[in-house]
Design a protein around this motif. Structure first.
Motif, PDB file in Angstrom:
ATOM      1  N   THR A  47       0.828  -1.213   0.000  1.00 50.86           N
ATOM      2  CA  THR A  47       0.000   0.000   0.000  1.00 50.86           C
ATOM      3  C   THR A  47       0.862   1.263   0.000  1.00 50.86           C
ATOM      4  O   THR A  47       0.630   2.202  -0.788  1.00 50.86           O
ATOM      5  CB  THR A  47      -0.911   0.001   1.249  1.00 50.86           C
ATOM      6  N   GLU A  51       1.241   4.091  -3.022  1.00 50.53           N
ATOM      7  CA  GLU A  51       0.935   5.503  -2.782  1.00 50.53           C
ATOM      8  C   GLU A  51       2.116   6.391  -3.162  1.00 50.53           C
ATOM      9  O   GLU A  51       1.944   7.487  -3.705  1.00 50.53           O
ATOM     10  CB  GLU A  51       0.581   5.722  -1.303  1.00 50.53           C
ATOM     11  N   ALA A  85      -5.051   5.896  -6.370  1.00 50.43           N
ATOM     12  CA  ALA A  85      -5.510   5.195  -5.185  1.00 50.43           C
ATOM     13  C   ALA A  85      -6.672   5.940  -4.544  1.00 50.43           C
ATOM     14  O   ALA A  85      -6.729   7.171  -4.595  1.00 50.43           O
ATOM     15  CB  ALA A  85      -4.376   5.072  -4.179  1.00 50.43           C
ATOM     16  N   ARG A  88      -7.743   6.577   2.091  1.00 49.43           N
ATOM     17  CA  ARG A  88      -7.011   5.671   2.974  1.00 49.43           C
ATOM     18  C   ARG A  88      -7.956   5.039   3.971  1.00 49.43           C
ATOM     19  O   ARG A  88      -8.518   5.717   4.821  1.00 49.43           O
ATOM     20  CB  ARG A  88      -5.930   6.421   3.722  1.00 49.43           C
ATOM     21  N   ILE A  89      -8.169   3.721   3.872  1.00 45.83           N
ATOM     22  CA  ILE A  89      -9.027   3.007   4.825  1.00 45.83           C
ATOM     23  C   ILE A  89      -8.214   1.895   5.457  1.00 45.83           C
ATOM     24  O   ILE A  89      -7.503   1.190   4.775  1.00 45.83           O
ATOM     25  CB  ILE A  89     -10.281   2.449   4.136  1.00 45.83           C
TER      26      ILE A  89
END
Lengths: 89, 333
Positions: A47, A51, A85, A88-89
């Motif tokens: 991730t 990013e 993307a 953000r979770i």
């Protein structure tokens, strides 16, 4: 978007964001030989790298990597992402 | 977090049982396996490690895992590897009532562990931080996973690689303090399910999901519709030590095995054939010399001399095991 193309930057992300004290000496160490390394860290690293590089990293390919050095090589070769993307979770 | 037994779907499952290498807790594990067909066992690494043998005894316990153990360079990694395998073998030995040394751990193509020759029991192993977790079932398949409930997952971007669209919406609808533990719960459920089916993370976590806590749990498709039925059971437990533990159990529908004792899980036809051969042998030994038949090779008359009769395809020419080592020389199924 700039990203951790260099190995030093890549390791810097691991240290700063994952909190793992890993350096150049650990690049060729098998992932199974890195204490605390697990699948959560692996996905978090994917991730973070997506990013920072703006590239889509194949989770399946990363799962087959045996060392941080191999993951770094995969990220360096990854194509740009077609879509940015999401939140953000 | 989920209240034990709240789900009405699938086979039941008892709460995880904390064990050491020895102790009365193993009786509860056996009772759980008898009552539910499955059992969950956990131990703290720091508690169990001092009980793990070293040297030749550890080598005997690890069996084929010994070479893998030696390949692990970091002492912490090696210790956890050894301790987790020892726990797994003691767990299997306890429920099979067999010698842990004699049980052999093997691994499938995706690394899924199983007990070679003991397919009446399915096993799963997880470890995180200082927790070791083992799942056992006689129902079919089992997968287990554990994480610290306070491990930071939500907000780190993980959701995109872990959750289905339905799960993302569900998580977003929770209060802020509920989101992280809920994502940890989802993670452990997904790990447990993917371990049970032998896929690991090769089965993308975004392609299957689970509903919110507090309702009967089943696998869902990415849009939130049901993906599995009553053949699967999912449970999540929160340990006092702060770990979130999930288990996935698949009921293959072969019925509930009440007795897992390794010596009673033998193939009945095989046992009957061996017993019959032994009775014939005893009858011959008791009979007068002339009644034994003229062509019997001498070495078959003495089972303890180690000789195997000459092979002419006759069943009665094969020396059977002696009565004392009959059980130990008979391979379980």
């Amino acid at each position: 978007m700039s990203g951790p193309d260099s190995l030093d930057d890549f390791l810097g992300v691991i240290r700063a964001e994952l909190g793992l004290d890993l350096g150049v000496r650990d690049v060729d160490t098998e992932l199974v030989n890195i204490p605390d390394w697990d699948s959560v860290y692996l996905l978090r690293l994917v991730t973070l790298l997506e990013e920072r590089t703006g590239r889509r990293v194949s989770v399946r390919a990363v799962l087959e990597a045996r060392s941080l050095g191999q993951i770094h090589a995969l990220v360096s070769e990854a194509p740009p992402a077609e879509t940015p993307a999401g939140p953000r979770i | 977090m989920t209240v034990p037994g709240n789900s009405t779907l699938g086979p039941p499952l008892g709460e995880p049982v904390e064990v050491g290498v020895r102790g009365v807790a193993w009786e509860r594990v056996r009772a759980d396996l008898t009552e539910y067909g499955s059992a969950l066992i956990y131990a703290r690494l720091a508690d169990l490690q001092p009980e793990v043998p070293d040297g030749a005894e550890l080598r005997g316990l690890l069996g084929r895992d010994w070479s893998r153990y030696l390949d692990l360079a970091h002492p912490d990694v090696r210790n956890r590897y050894a301790t987790s395998r020892v726990l797994l073998k003691y767990a299997a030995g306890a429920v099979l009532r067999g010698d842990p040394d004699a049980l052999e751990l093997a691994y499938g193509p995706t690394g899924r562990p199983y007990l070679r020759g003991c397919d009446q029991i399915d096993i799963s192993l997880s470890h995180t931080d200082d927790l070791l977790l083992v799942g056992l079932t006689t129902r079919g398949l089992i997968g287990v996973d554990a994480e610290r409930i306070d491990r930071q997952m939500y907000g780190s971007g993980l959701g995109r690689h872990v959750c289905t669209p339905y799960e993302l919406v569900t998580l977003a609808s929770l209060t802020e303090e509920e989101r992280n533990p809920s994502l940890v719960r989802l993670w452990t459920l997904k790990e447990a399910y993917s371990k049970a089916i032998g896929q690991g993370m090769q089965f993308r976590f975004t392609e299957f999901g689970f509903g919110p806590d507090g309702k009967p749990v089943r696998v869902q498709r990415p849009d939130g519709t049901a993906g599995t039925g009553d053949e699967w059971a999912f449970r999540t437990f929160l340990l006092d030590s702060g770990y979130c533990v999930s288990a996935a159990v698949y009921d293959a529908g072969f019925g509930h095995v009440q007795d897992t004792d390794i010596t009673t899980m033998l193939d009945e036809d095989c046992v009957e054939t061996i017993a019959s051969a032994l009775e014939e042998e005893d009858a011959r030994a008791d009979a007068p010399r002339g009644a034994r038949g003229p062509d019997r090779p001498k070495d078959v008359e003495d089972p303890d001399n180690g000789a195997q009769g000459s092979s002419t395809g006759r069943a009665d020419e094969v020396s059977p095991p002696s009565r004392t080592d009959r059980a130990s020389r008979t391979e379980p199924h």
